[in-house]
Design a protein around this motif. Structure first.
Motif, mmCIF file in Angstrom:
data_model
loop_
_atom_site.group_PDB
_atom_site.id
_atom_site.type_symbol
_atom_site.label_atom_id
_atom_site.label_comp_id
_atom_site.label_asym_id
_atom_site.label_seq_id
_atom_site.Cartn_x
_atom_site.Cartn_y
_atom_site.Cartn_z
ATOM 1 N N UNK A 78 0.815 -1.207 0.000
ATOM 2 C CA UNK A 78 0.000 0.000 0.000
ATOM 3 C C UNK A 78 0.850 1.259 0.000
ATOM 4 N N UNK A 79 1.917 1.254 0.784
ATOM 5 C CA UNK A 79 2.818 2.405 0.828
ATOM 6 C C UNK A 79 3.511 2.613 -0.511
ATOM 7 N N UNK A 80 3.949 1.515 -1.120
ATOM 8 C CA UNK A 80 4.601 1.609 -2.424
ATOM 9 C C UNK A 80 3.635 2.149 -3.474
ATOM 10 N N UNK A 81 2.398 1.684 -3.448
ATOM 11 C CA UNK A 81 1.392 2.155 -4.405
ATOM 12 C C UNK A 81 1.203 3.667 -4.303
ATOM 13 N N UNK A 82 1.074 4.164 -3.077
ATOM 14 C CA UNK A 82 0.875 5.603 -2.886
ATOM 15 C C UNK A 82 2.106 6.389 -3.311
ATOM 16 N N UNK A 83 3.282 5.878 -2.998
ATOM 17 C CA UNK A 83 4.512 6.570 -3.378
ATOM 18 C C UNK A 83 4.661 6.636 -4.892
ATOM 19 N N UNK A 84 4.346 5.539 -5.574
ATOM 20 C CA UNK A 84 4.424 5.520 -7.038
ATOM 21 C C UNK A 84 3.495 6.555 -7.661
ATOM 22 N N UNK A 85 2.267 6.592 -7.166
ATOM 23 C CA UNK A 85 1.304 7.550 -7.714
ATOM 24 C C UNK A 85 1.781 8.984 -7.511
ATOM 25 N N UNK A 86 2.376 9.231 -6.360
ATOM 26 C CA UNK A 86 2.822 10.590 -6.039
ATOM 27 C C UNK A 86 3.999 11.029 -6.914
ATOM 28 N N UNK A 87 5.018 10.182 -7.025
ATOM 29 C CA UNK A 87 6.218 10.613 -7.758
ATOM 30 C C UNK A 87 5.943 10.779 -9.246
ATOM 31 N N UNK A 88 4.908 10.153 -9.751
ATOM 32 C CA UNK A 88 4.560 10.323 -11.163
ATOM 33 C C UNK A 88 3.821 11.636 -11.415
ATOM 34 N N UNK A 89 3.296 12.231 -10.362
ATOM 35 C CA UNK A 89 2.577 13.493 -10.483
ATOM 36 C C UNK A 89 3.404 14.693 -10.026
ATOM 37 N N UNK A 90 4.208 14.514 -8.990
ATOM 38 C CA UNK A 90 4.968 15.610 -8.388
ATOM 39 C C UNK A 90 6.078 16.094 -9.318
ATOM 40 N N UNK A 91 6.191 17.416 -9.499
ATOM 41 C CA UNK A 91 7.227 17.989 -10.348
ATOM 42 C C UNK A 91 8.173 18.845 -9.526
ATOM 43 N N UNK A 92 9.448 18.736 -9.832
ATOM 44 C CA UNK A 92 10.489 19.587 -9.274
ATOM 45 C C UNK A 92 11.535 19.796 -10.363
#
Length: 383
Positions: free
Chosen positions: A258-272
Motif C-alpha cells: 500500500x505504501x509503495x502504491x501511494x509513493x508511485x502515484x505521487x512521484x509520477x505526479x509531483x514535479x520539481x
C-alpha cells in the motif's frame, strides 16, 4: 517433491474480490478509525457480508474453508488499505486456530460456527505484563474445582479485546509441574462472571484495533471448555504461532504494498526542477529497491503459507523467516515512502505516516523479530 506454492484461479479471484471490497468499503474509513482510535465497524460488517472476516474456518463448521495462502491474500489485500481492519481476519484465525488444531469436537461445534457466521469474533491471550517473550513465566492460574476451573490473573496486549466474544486463554494449571508442561488452554466467553477488560492502550499504530488487558477474578470455566489436554497448552500455543505468524507477515506485505502504491502515484505526479520526480534516477533506484523488497517478502509469505497447509516439518523456520523478513521490509518501505513524499509524507493528508506507524507493530507482536531469529537459529542448529 511438492511445489513450494501454487496460486490458482481461485486465489486470483479471491484477491480481485478482496481488493475491490477493500478499496470501496474499507479504505474510506481507514483514516477515521486511526484518528478516532475506534474499531472499524463498517469494515467488520463489509468483511462479514463477503465472508472474509474468518475465511480459515473449515466448511464443516460453516466457514469458507480457505487454505492458508488464500487467508494470507485476504489479509494482505485488506492491510494494503487499512492495517487495523486486516486484524479482523488475522486475529480471528489466531484466536480460533488452537481449537481447530487441538479442541474436542464438542468445543469446535460450539464456537466455530458463530465465528464463521460473523456472530462472534475470537481473540488470543498468551502474553502477560511480565511474560511477553518468556511465555512460560506466566502467572495466570486456572485451579481445578469440581468439574470446573477457576481462573485468576491477567493477560496483556490482547488484540480486539472487548470486541471479541470468545478468547483462547493460556493459564498455569499445575504450579508445581514441569516448566512449560504445566500450562493449559481454555475458551473464555465475554459474558463470564468475573471477566473484565482494562483500559484501551494508547498506541503508536493500529489504533482501530483495540488492545486491552484481560482481567480474571475467580472466573469459573466449565471443564468442557478446555482446549486439548491439561498441560498441553503451551505446545498448542506454539504450534498455533507457527501457523499464524505467517498472517502477520501477510499483513506486513500488504502495508508495504500500500505504501509503495501511494509513493508511485505521487512521484509520477509531483514535479520539481521542471520534470516529474519519477524521472530522477535516485528516485527510481529507491522505487526499485522498495518493489524488490516487497516482492521477495511476498514470495516468502506464500511459501510459508503453503508449508502451513502441508504441515511441513520446516514450517517453524519458514514461518519465522517470513514474519521477520516481511515486517522488516514493511518498516523500511513505509519509511522510504514517507521520504519520497517529503513534507507531505509527514502529514496526515496522506496515508503514508499512518502506514509507517502501523508497520512497526509487525516487528513486535506474535513474537518479536529477535525471537524469530532465535527460532530460525534453533531450527538451523538442529539440522
Amino acid at each position: 517433491m511438492s511445489a513450494l506454492f501454487t496460486t490458482t484461479e481461485d486465489h486470483d479471484a479471491i484477491r480481485e474480490a478482496v481488493r475491490t471490497l477493500a478499496e470501496e468499503r474499507i479504505a474510506p474509513h481507514a483514516a477515521e478509525a486511526d484518528e478516532r482510535e475506534e474499531f472499524p465497524k463498517a469494515s467488520y460488517d463489509a468483511l462479514v457480508a463477503s465472508d472474509f472476516h474468518a475465511p480459515h474456518v473449515p466448511e464443516a463448521y460453516g466457514g469458507a474453508g480457505a487454505d492458508a495462502l488464500a487467508t494470507c491474500i485476504v489479509i494482505e489485500e485488506v492491510a494494503r488499505v487499512c492495517a487495523s481492519s486486516s486484524l479482523i481476519p488475522a486475529v480471528n484465525k489466531l484466536g480460533s486456530l488452537p481449537l481447530i488444531l487441538a479442541a474436542s469436537e464438542e468445543v469446535k461445534a460450539k464456537y466455530l460456527p458463530p465465528l464463521a457466521r460473523g456472530d462472534a469474533a475470537f481473540s488470543y491471550a498468551l502474553s502477560e505484563r511480565d511474560a511477553g517473550s518468556d511465555t512460560v513465566s506466566m502467572r495466570c492460574r486456572a485451579t481445578p474445582e469440581g468439574d470446573s476451573w477457576v481462573l485468576n490473573g491477567q493477560k496483556s496486549w490482547i488484540s480486539n479485546a472487548g470486541i471479541s466474544e470468545y478468547y483462547t486463554v493460556l493459564a498455569v494449571t499445575d504450579p508445581d509441574g514441569p516448566r512449560g508442561a504445566n500450562i493449559s488452554a481454555f475458551v473464555v466467553e465475554k459474558s463470564d462472571a468475573g471477566f473484565s477488560f482494562g483500559a484501551k492502550e494508547k498506541k503508536l499504530g493500529i489504533k482501530g484495533s483495540p488492545t486491552r488487558e484481560l482481567l480474571f477474578d475467580n472466573v469459573r470455566i466449565p471443564g468442557d471448555r478446555i482446549v486439548g489436554e491439561p498441560g498441553q497448552g503451551l505446545k498448542i500455543a506454539l504450534r498455533t504461532l507457527d501457523h499464524t505468524r505467517i498472517t502477520i507477515a501477510a499483513q506486513a506485505v500488504g502495508i508495504a504494498q500500500g505504501a509503495l502504491d501511494h509513493a508511485l502515484a505521487y512521484v509520477k505526479e509531483r514535479k520539481q526542477f521542471g520534470k516529474h520526480i519519477a524521472d530522477f534516477q535516485g528516485i527510481q533506484f529507491m522505487l526499485a529497491d522498495m518493489a524488490m523488497a516487497v516482492e521477495t517478502a511476498r514470495q516468502m509469505v506464500y511459501v510459508a503459507a503453503a508449508k502451513s497447509d502441508r504441515e511441513d516439518s520446516d514450517l517453524s523456520f519458514f514461518g519465522a523467516a517470513a514474519k521477520c523478513h516481511a515486517s522488516d521490509v514493511a518498516m523500511r518501505v513505509t519509511t522510504d515512502a514517507v521520504q519520497l513524499l517529503g513534507g507531505y509524507g509527514y502529514t496526515r493528508d496522506f496515508p503514508l505516516e499512518r502506514m509507517m506507524r502501523d508497520a512497526k507493530i509487525t516487528q513486535i507482536y506474535e513474537g518479536t523479530n529477535q525471537i524469530q531469529r532465535i527460532v530460525m537459529a534453533r531450527q538451523l542448529l538442529r539440522g
